[in-house]
Design a protein around this motif. Structure first.
Motif, PDB file in Angstrom:
ATOM      1  N   THR A 145      -0.082  -7.796  13.274  1.00  0.00           N
ATOM      2  CA  THR A 145       0.877  -7.693  12.172  1.00  0.00           C
ATOM      3  C   THR A 145       0.648  -6.462  11.303  1.00  0.00           C
ATOM      4  O   THR A 145       1.471  -6.154  10.442  1.00  0.00           O
ATOM      5  N   ASN A 146      -0.437  -5.735  11.553  1.00  0.00           N
ATOM      6  CA  ASN A 146      -0.698  -4.490  10.815  1.00  0.00           C
ATOM      7  C   ASN A 146       0.150  -3.337  11.349  1.00  0.00           C
ATOM      8  O   ASN A 146       0.144  -2.256  10.769  1.00  0.00           O
ATOM      9  N   THR A 147       0.847  -3.563  12.451  1.00  0.00           N
ATOM     10  CA  THR A 147       1.568  -2.471  13.128  1.00  0.00           C
ATOM     11  C   THR A 147       3.075  -2.704  13.140  1.00  0.00           C
ATOM     12  O   THR A 147       3.768  -2.202  14.034  1.00  0.00           O
ATOM     13  N   LYS A 148       3.596  -3.428  12.195  1.00  0.00           N
ATOM     14  CA  LYS A 148       5.029  -3.761  12.174  1.00  0.00           C
ATOM     15  C   LYS A 148       5.873  -2.486  12.140  1.00  0.00           C
ATOM     16  O   LYS A 148       5.652  -1.605  11.312  1.00  0.00           O
ATOM     17  N   ASP A 149       6.847  -2.409  13.068  1.00  0.00           N
ATOM     18  CA  ASP A 149       7.719  -1.240  13.095  1.00  0.00           C
ATOM     19  C   ASP A 149       9.034  -1.528  12.378  1.00  0.00           C
ATOM     20  O   ASP A 149       9.238  -2.614  11.831  1.00  0.00           O
ATOM     21  N   LYS A 150       9.950  -0.563  12.397  1.00  0.00           N
ATOM     22  CA  LYS A 150      11.205  -0.700  11.643  1.00  0.00           C
ATOM     23  C   LYS A 150      12.092  -1.811  12.194  1.00  0.00           C
ATOM     24  O   LYS A 150      12.986  -2.302  11.510  1.00  0.00           O
ATOM     25  N   ASN A 151      11.849  -2.238  13.446  1.00  0.00           N
ATOM     26  CA  ASN A 151      12.622  -3.327  14.054  1.00  0.00           C
ATOM     27  C   ASN A 151      11.956  -4.697  13.898  1.00  0.00           C
ATOM     28  O   ASN A 151      12.421  -5.684  14.459  1.00  0.00           O
ATOM     29  N   GLY A 152      10.850  -4.733  13.164  1.00  0.00           N
ATOM     30  CA  GLY A 152      10.150  -6.001  12.968  1.00  0.00           C
ATOM     31  C   GLY A 152       9.296  -6.414  14.146  1.00  0.00           C
ATOM     32  O   GLY A 152       8.964  -7.589  14.293  1.00  0.00           O
ATOM     33  N   GLU A 153       8.915  -5.451  15.002  1.00  0.00           N
ATOM     34  CA  GLU A 153       8.089  -5.729  16.175  1.00  0.00           C
ATOM     35  C   GLU A 153       6.644  -5.314  15.909  1.00  0.00           C
ATOM     36  O   GLU A 153       6.380  -4.435  15.088  1.00  0.00           O
ATOM     37  N   TYR A 154       5.715  -5.952  16.626  1.00  0.00           N
ATOM     38  CA  TYR A 154       4.286  -5.653  16.490  1.00  0.00           C
ATOM     39  C   TYR A 154       3.711  -5.189  17.825  1.00  0.00           C
ATOM     40  O   TYR A 154       4.158  -5.623  18.882  1.00  0.00           O
ATOM     41  N   GLN A 155       2.671  -4.361  17.742  1.00  0.00           N
ATOM     42  CA  GLN A 155       1.907  -4.056  18.958  1.00  0.00           C
ATOM     43  C   GLN A 155       1.240  -5.332  19.459  1.00  0.00           C
ATOM     44  O   GLN A 155       0.910  -6.224  18.679  1.00  0.00           O
ATOM     45  N   ILE A 156       1.016  -5.372  20.768  1.00  0.00           N
ATOM     46  CA  ILE A 156       0.311  -6.492  21.383  1.00  0.00           C
ATOM     47  C   ILE A 156      -1.138  -6.069  21.614  1.00  0.00           C
ATOM     48  O   ILE A 156      -1.407  -5.024  22.221  1.00  0.00           O
ATOM     49  N   ILE A 157      -2.050  -6.875  21.125  1.00  0.00           N
ATOM     50  CA  ILE A 157      -3.483  -6.612  21.244  1.00  0.00           C
ATOM     51  C   ILE A 157      -4.099  -7.630  22.203  1.00  0.00           C
ATOM     52  O   ILE A 157      -3.805  -8.826  22.130  1.00  0.00           O
ATOM     53  N   ARG A 158      -4.948  -7.127  23.103  1.00  0.00           N
ATOM     54  CA  ARG A 158      -5.724  -8.034  23.955  1.00  0.00           C
ATOM     55  C   ARG A 158      -7.121  -8.132  23.354  1.00  0.00           C
ATOM     56  O   ARG A 158      -7.768  -7.118  23.097  1.00  0.00           O
ATOM     57  N   TRP A 159      -7.550  -9.378  23.154  1.00  0.00           N
ATOM     58  CA  TRP A 159      -8.856  -9.640  22.556  1.00  0.00           C
ATOM     59  C   TRP A 159      -9.700 -10.425  23.536  1.00  0.00           C
ATOM     60  O   TRP A 159      -9.286 -11.468  24.036  1.00  0.00           O
ATOM     61  N   ALA A 171       0.273  -3.607  24.809  1.00  0.00           N
ATOM     62  CA  ALA A 171       1.691  -3.269  24.978  1.00  0.00           C
ATOM     63  C   ALA A 171       2.241  -2.821  23.628  1.00  0.00           C
ATOM     64  O   ALA A 171       1.703  -3.185  22.580  1.00  0.00           O
ATOM     65  N   ASN A 172       3.320  -2.054  23.671  1.00  0.00           N
ATOM     66  CA  ASN A 172       3.945  -1.585  22.431  1.00  0.00           C
ATOM     67  C   ASN A 172       4.508  -2.740  21.614  1.00  0.00           C
ATOM     68  O   ASN A 172       4.459  -2.715  20.388  1.00  0.00           O
TER      69      ASN A 172
END
Length: 197
Positions: A145-159, A171-172
């Motif tokens: 949620t730290n990477t919210k873009d102008k379309n309300g999307e977030y980067q996908i993080i693998r943990w 993923a983007n």
């Protein structure tokens, strides 16, 4: 945003549910939350109830309630996933195993359990990571949620739960993840061998 790949991901995963050896369209009676997905055209098997996917019955109010509890809006692409179909299980077509079941009443509990009780909050929720899927048997995928873009999307993080302080961009956004999985799956079908993404 093109949501075709989200629908294809779900459809392919459902199509692969039945094999000659095993019919996955059965769920334990104890897991049935209501009769909305029960397939009354097929017989029960002991304590197993037949089910069938349906058009999504998840309401906007349920999604808003989840967002209120996790203190972050869900990405629009993930909302499209939630509002496409409901099911108790999906057959894996990749190493990404979405949290299930995705049925009214139950999906929200499963999400909240994974967000708040499934993993150490100090490494995930407290850092703005919202889990939404398992990755094979060794990690999870999260919305960052730290990477919210102008379309309300977030980067996908693998943990990776064995490397708790490492976060890999996977993923983007959710739509790109679904596209990559589907394209990899379709290529594997064409080549006669699916290698999981």
């Amino acid at each position: 945003m093109n949501f075709d790949y989200i629908r294809k991901f779900v459809d392919f995963s459902i199509q692969n549910m039945t094999s000659p050896e095993f019919d996955s369209f059965y769920v334990s009676k104890s897991e049935i939350v209501d009769n909305l997905l029960v397939d009354e055209s097929r017989p029960e098997k002991g304590d197993m109830i037949p089910w069938q996917p349906s058009d999504s019955l998840i309401k906007d109010s349920e999604i808003e309630a989840l967002e209120s509890e996790i203190k972050h809006p869900l990405p629009n692409s993930f909302k499209q996933y939630l509002k496409y179909k409901n099911f108790y299980e999906l057959a894996p077509i990749s190493n990404v195993w979405m949290f299930t079941p995705l049925v009214p009443k139950e999906w929200k509990r499963v999400m909240l359990e994974n967000v708040f009780n499934g993993w150490p909050k100090e490494y995930l929720f407290n850092k703005g990571m919202i889990p939404f899927a398992n990755y094979s048997d060794w990690g999870i995928l999260c919305f960052d949620t730290n990477t919210k873009d102008k379309n309300g999307e977030y980067q996908i993080i693998r943990w990776d739960h064995e490397n708790e302080e490492e976060y890999e961009i996977f993923a983007n956004d959710f739509a790109d993840l679904m596209k990559a999985i589907v394209q990899n799956y379709e290529e594997g079908i064409r080549n006669g061998e699916v290698i999981f993404y």
